[in-house]
Write a protein that holds these residues in place. Sequence first.
Motif, PDB file in Angstrom:
ATOM      1  N   MET A  34       0.838  -1.192   0.000  1.00  0.00           N
ATOM      2  CA  MET A  34       0.000   0.000   0.000  1.00  0.00           C
ATOM      3  C   MET A  34       0.874   1.243   0.000  1.00  0.00           C
ATOM      4  O   MET A  34       1.900   1.293   0.678  1.00  0.00           O
ATOM      5  CB  MET A  34      -0.897  -0.004   1.243  1.00  0.00           C
ATOM      6  CG  MET A  34      -1.810   1.192   1.382  1.00  0.00           C
ATOM      7  SD  MET A  34      -3.116   1.241   0.143  1.00  0.00           S
ATOM      8  CE  MET A  34      -4.047  -0.222   0.590  1.00  0.00           C
ATOM      9  N   THR A  35       0.510   2.221  -0.794  1.00  0.00           N
ATOM     10  CA  THR A  35       1.158   3.529  -0.772  1.00  0.00           C
ATOM     11  C   THR A  35       0.079   4.589  -0.619  1.00  0.00           C
ATOM     12  O   THR A  35      -1.100   4.354  -0.931  1.00  0.00           O
ATOM     13  CB  THR A  35       1.961   3.798  -2.060  1.00  0.00           C
ATOM     14  OG1 THR A  35       1.065   3.748  -3.189  1.00  0.00           O
ATOM     15  CG2 THR A  35       3.077   2.796  -2.243  1.00  0.00           C
ATOM     16  N   GLY A  36       0.472   5.749  -0.141  1.00  0.00           N
ATOM     17  CA  GLY A  36      -0.513   6.816   0.030  1.00  0.00           C
ATOM     18  C   GLY A  36       0.141   8.156   0.287  1.00  0.00           C
ATOM     19  O   GLY A  36       1.362   8.258   0.459  1.00  0.00           O
ATOM     20  N   LEU A  93      -2.106  -1.904  15.911  1.00  0.00           N
ATOM     21  CA  LEU A  93      -2.987  -2.292  14.812  1.00  0.00           C
ATOM     22  C   LEU A  93      -3.989  -3.326  15.315  1.00  0.00           C
ATOM     23  O   LEU A  93      -4.032  -3.663  16.486  1.00  0.00           O
ATOM     24  CB  LEU A  93      -2.154  -2.866  13.667  1.00  0.00           C
ATOM     25  CG  LEU A  93      -0.944  -2.034  13.212  1.00  0.00           C
ATOM     26  CD1 LEU A  93      -0.218  -2.750  12.094  1.00  0.00           C
ATOM     27  CD2 LEU A  93      -1.362  -0.650  12.778  1.00  0.00           C
ATOM     28  N   ASN A  94      -4.782  -3.828  14.407  1.00  0.00           N
ATOM     29  CA  ASN A  94      -5.654  -4.959  14.731  1.00  0.00           C
ATOM     30  C   ASN A  94      -4.791  -6.219  14.658  1.00  0.00           C
ATOM     31  O   ASN A  94      -4.635  -6.819  13.596  1.00  0.00           O
ATOM     32  CB  ASN A  94      -6.817  -5.018  13.741  1.00  0.00           C
ATOM     33  CG  ASN A  94      -7.881  -6.017  14.159  1.00  0.00           C
ATOM     34  OD1 ASN A  94      -7.577  -7.084  14.686  1.00  0.00           O
ATOM     35  ND2 ASN A  94      -9.123  -5.667  13.924  1.00  0.00           N
ATOM     36  N   THR A  95      -4.227  -6.597  15.800  1.00  0.00           N
ATOM     37  CA  THR A  95      -3.223  -7.665  15.833  1.00  0.00           C
ATOM     38  C   THR A  95      -3.749  -8.971  15.253  1.00  0.00           C
ATOM     39  O   THR A  95      -3.089  -9.620  14.438  1.00  0.00           O
ATOM     40  CB  THR A  95      -2.743  -7.895  17.274  1.00  0.00           C
ATOM     41  OG1 THR A  95      -2.308  -6.660  17.832  1.00  0.00           O
ATOM     42  CG2 THR A  95      -1.608  -8.901  17.301  1.00  0.00           C
ATOM     43  N   GLY A  96      -4.951  -9.358  15.681  1.00  0.00           N
ATOM     44  CA  GLY A  96      -5.506 -10.624  15.218  1.00  0.00           C
ATOM     45  C   GLY A  96      -5.677 -10.667  13.717  1.00  0.00           C
ATOM     46  O   GLY A  96      -5.327 -11.656  13.059  1.00  0.00           O
ATOM     47  N   MET A 156      -7.769  -5.987   2.667  1.00  0.00           N
ATOM     48  CA  MET A 156      -8.669  -4.910   2.252  1.00  0.00           C
ATOM     49  C   MET A 156      -9.538  -4.451   3.424  1.00  0.00           C
ATOM     50  O   MET A 156      -9.780  -3.248   3.597  1.00  0.00           O
ATOM     51  CB  MET A 156      -9.546  -5.386   1.096  1.00  0.00           C
ATOM     52  CG  MET A 156      -8.791  -5.619  -0.195  1.00  0.00           C
ATOM     53  SD  MET A 156      -9.845  -6.283  -1.511  1.00  0.00           S
ATOM     54  CE  MET A 156     -10.980  -4.916  -1.758  1.00  0.00           C
ATOM     55  N   ALA A 157      -9.991  -5.398   4.241  1.00  0.00           N
ATOM     56  CA  ALA A 157     -10.787  -5.043   5.418  1.00  0.00           C
ATOM     57  C   ALA A 157      -9.967  -4.236   6.420  1.00  0.00           C
ATOM     58  O   ALA A 157     -10.458  -3.266   7.015  1.00  0.00           O
ATOM     59  CB  ALA A 157     -11.333  -6.312   6.077  1.00  0.00           C
ATOM     60  N   ALA A 158      -8.694  -4.628   6.593  1.00  0.00           N
ATOM     61  CA  ALA A 158      -7.822  -3.894   7.514  1.00  0.00           C
ATOM     62  C   ALA A 158      -7.599  -2.464   7.041  1.00  0.00           C
ATOM     63  O   ALA A 158      -7.558  -1.527   7.847  1.00  0.00           O
ATOM     64  CB  ALA A 158      -6.483  -4.626   7.650  1.00  0.00           C
ATOM     65  N   LEU A 164      -6.041   1.040   8.499  1.00  0.00           N
ATOM     66  CA  LEU A 164      -4.676   0.571   8.724  1.00  0.00           C
ATOM     67  C   LEU A 164      -3.645   1.639   8.363  1.00  0.00           C
ATOM     68  O   LEU A 164      -2.694   1.876   9.114  1.00  0.00           O
ATOM     69  CB  LEU A 164      -4.425  -0.700   7.904  1.00  0.00           C
ATOM     70  CG  LEU A 164      -3.042  -1.342   8.035  1.00  0.00           C
ATOM     71  CD1 LEU A 164      -2.780  -1.787   9.465  1.00  0.00           C
ATOM     72  CD2 LEU A 164      -2.910  -2.525   7.080  1.00  0.00           C
ATOM     73  N   THR A 165      -3.825   2.315   7.237  1.00  0.00           N
ATOM     74  CA  THR A 165      -2.851   3.325   6.805  1.00  0.00           C
ATOM     75  C   THR A 165      -2.762   4.477   7.798  1.00  0.00           C
ATOM     76  O   THR A 165      -1.666   4.944   8.138  1.00  0.00           O
ATOM     77  CB  THR A 165      -3.229   3.871   5.409  1.00  0.00           C
ATOM     78  OG1 THR A 165      -3.427   2.777   4.510  1.00  0.00           O
ATOM     79  CG2 THR A 165      -2.134   4.772   4.857  1.00  0.00           C
TER      80      THR A 165
END
Length: 232
Positions: A34-36, A93-96, A156-158, A164-165
């Motif tokens: 991912m870039t942004g 982050l969402n570790t799981g 994609m969900a993260a 996430l970003t």
Amino acid sequence: MPGCFKKTLFALASLVSFVSFILIVVAMGTPKWMTGKILCKTGADLVNATDPELVKFIGEIYYGLFRGGKIRQCGLGGRRSKFTIFPHMVKKLNTGLHVMIIMFLCVAIFFSLVSFGFCILNAIKVPYRAINGPAGACLWNFLAGGFVVLAVTSFMAAVKLHHLTERIANFRENVFRFIILEEHFEDCFWICVASATAHAVNLLLIAISGIHFPKIKTKTEEVNVTAEDIMY
């Protein structure tokens, strides 16, 4: 021994499985999922930056499953930094979910290798047990492709649901706050999509290998021997 047509299809399927294995390994090890573009909101608000001045506060970010980097632009020039997801950032982050993405890809790597072995086996000989034949090859390809799809969907969900970003951009930022202006899925993400597509192609090849094409029989003319033919 399998026929020439069947050998060719399974040899091609084994090559596709091995290519899929390579693609997943490359994707996991490359930090360009991912870039942004990130805006230093705090810095822009401090100076009441207008549209032409906002360029001085827009930086960049990129990351993968294990590491990444960013360029902070807070009005005093760009500052480059690199970071690793493990062991510290993953706590924010969402570790799981993040661990699940990695686990899905590791399982997909395993099943890709199993699929490669089964396709080689079917290209060499006709297995006695049905599970070792085309049915088994279909099963392992389906599982490999399925786990890649799960990994891609989870990532994609993260990004979209768990931001996430934005979480990565604001990691250990006590003074400045960053907001995301743009984000794009990069090559490594699409490489995983290509890997899942490769296994779908394998399922098609294995299905074609099971088609029994009718054999073309040439009609032989019947020879009628008469009494006159015997005399001569």
